[in-house]
Design an enzyme around this catalytic site. Structure first.
Site, mmCIF file in Angstrom:
data_model
loop_
_atom_site.group_PDB
_atom_site.id
_atom_site.type_symbol
_atom_site.label_atom_id
_atom_site.label_comp_id
_atom_site.label_asym_id
_atom_site.label_seq_id
_atom_site.Cartn_x
_atom_site.Cartn_y
_atom_site.Cartn_z
ATOM 1 N N ASP A 1 -14.639 1.695 -47.150
ATOM 2 C CA ASP A 1 -14.247 1.516 -45.758
ATOM 3 C C ASP A 1 -13.059 2.405 -45.404
ATOM 4 O O ASP A 1 -11.931 2.131 -45.824
ATOM 5 C CB ASP A 1 -13.895 0.043 -45.528
ATOM 6 N N ASP B 1 -14.463 5.825 -38.963
ATOM 7 C CA ASP B 1 -14.532 4.599 -39.746
ATOM 8 C C ASP B 1 -15.918 4.392 -40.361
ATOM 9 O O ASP B 1 -16.864 4.023 -39.665
ATOM 10 C CB ASP B 1 -14.163 3.416 -38.844
#
Length: 410
Positions: free
Chosen positions: A119, A298
């Site tokens: 992430d 992201d």
């Protein structure tokens, strides 16, 4: 990767740059990862409960980063203008943590393997600890006492997710390895509690590995990739992603030239914390509609989340219709004629594939399909650019030069 696929299993190759390796550096190996999506129902219509939960999860993650940034630096993040709801209409929804890219790492001595979500929108590494009990059932448990290289830092942690749920536990340091690259003094959270949304049937990874910057770390500790760089484990301080249903991979120590064509177009990180950059402009059907948009890149987000007013302007200009009956900030287009939208970084425009932007029909048999560009107030201006865009480009995260590079896929 089409969001209409329920499950897509892809390979993650993690390789070192083909240059002489300084002492302490190692060549990586291939790691399989899985991309799992639950944004569609069995009838191929959009799963709105999952979608709304994903929105709530992204809001909570951004708020958590803002809070950590202020705690760690003593000042508010410049994009934190209160736009992210601390409590709100969507906060009662559970986190949708089933939409992620995950693969294997190893921790401790002797090394034990775990799966983690990779992430770039967060900065901490946590795993289910030996004291977690039934809330971590189905996950591989990390017992720090079984590792000869583990050190208890004597500090607890609390990471807040949507609806006020938390992952909490104790901080330790240990050796963390990803494809042979080992960070020897890495801070790892041993969770004592997992919220219901982290149960194994929803959250198939054991834990999460954040890949952003230390300033948004709940531990105020160096993330794994930055530790590898500071300890001199990689020859090139870069990690790169291809997020695709065909040959997806993470590349540690540079980029894989076999997967992209031409050179990279780089854009500098405007503020360290997230991988936050400037979008020069957003084009729709070849026309510039928005300019100078702040955004974070992201890998832990499936959709593209934009400021509500930006998304309203863009969607309405292109003939989209607001769909408040199914969710605030959602827009539809005719399934047969989705618009052409591109994002421009560093002077080069990169298109978003219509197949990625089109999430699917709002209901079975509907001629209206939902757009993967969603209006949510996350900052001023603050977009979150996820898989809807990233699956169409090769992306390099340059730790050494604090910049993000994009290239066209082969």
């Amino acid at each position: 990767m089409r969001l209409t696929l329920a499950t897509s299993i892809v390979a993650l190759a993690v390789l070192a740059a083909a240059v002489p390796q300084p002492a302490g550096q190692r060549i990586g190996i291939a790691i399989p990862i899985t991309k799992r999506s639950s944004l569609v129902n069995a009838d191929k219509g959009v799963n709105f409960d999952a979608l709304k939960s994903h929105v709530a999860a992204v809001k909570a993650k951004i708020r958590r980063g803002f809070t950590n940034y202020e705690k760690n630096t003593g000042r508010k993040h410049p994009s934190d203008v209160g736009g992210v709801e601390r409590r709100g209409a969507g906060d009662h929804l559970t986190d949708d943590q089933s939409i992620l890219w995950y693969g294997s790492i190893s921790v401790g001595t002797p090394a034990k393997s775990f799966t983690v979500d990779f992430d770039t929108g967060s900065s901490d590494l946590f795993l289910p600890g030996s004291g977690c009990g039934s809330s971590c059932s189905g996950h591989t448990i990390w017992d720090p006492s079984s590792s000869s290289t583990s050190q208890d830092l004597g500090q607890s942690f609390f990471l807040t997710y949507a609806g006020g749920s938390t992952v909490s536990g104790e901080q330790h340091t240990d050796t963390v390895s990803i494809a042979g690259f080992s960070a020897t003094t890495q801070t790892v959270g041993a969770a004592n509690t997992y919220p219901p949304a982290f149960q194994s049937y929803q959250f198939p990874a054991d834990g999460l590995m954040g890949m952003a910057f230390q300033s948004i770390s709940g531990y105020n500790a160096s993330p794994v990739l930055q530790t590898l760089v500071s300890e001199g484990r990689v020859s090139d301080p870069v990690f790169s992603f291809k997020l695709s249903s065909s040959g997806a991979e993470l590349y540690i120590g540079g980029s894989n030239p076999a997967l992209y064509t031409g050179g990279f177009t780089y854009t500098p990180v405007t503020w360290q914390g997230y991988w936050e950059v400037n979008i020069d402009n957003v084009k729709g059907n070849g026309k510039t509609i928005l300019t100078n948009v702040d955004a974070i890149i992201d890998t832990g987000t499936t959709l593209i989340f934009g400021i509500s007013s930006d998304v309203s302007t863009l969607s309405s200009t292109l003939g989209g219709k607001a769909a408040p009956s199914v969710g605030q900030g959602l827009y539809t287009f005719p399934c047969s004629s989705f618009p052409s939208i591109s994002l421009t970084f560093g002077g080069k425009s990169f298109p978003i594939a219509a197949s990625a932007l089109n999430l699917g029909p709002v209901s079975s048999g509907s001629s209206d399909c939902l757009s993967g560009l969603v209006g949510v107030d996350l900052g001023n201006p603050f977009w979150v650019v996820g898989d809807v865009f990233l699956q169409g480009v090769y992306t390099a995260f340059d730790v050494g030069n604090t910049r993000v590079g994009f290239a066209e896929l082969v």
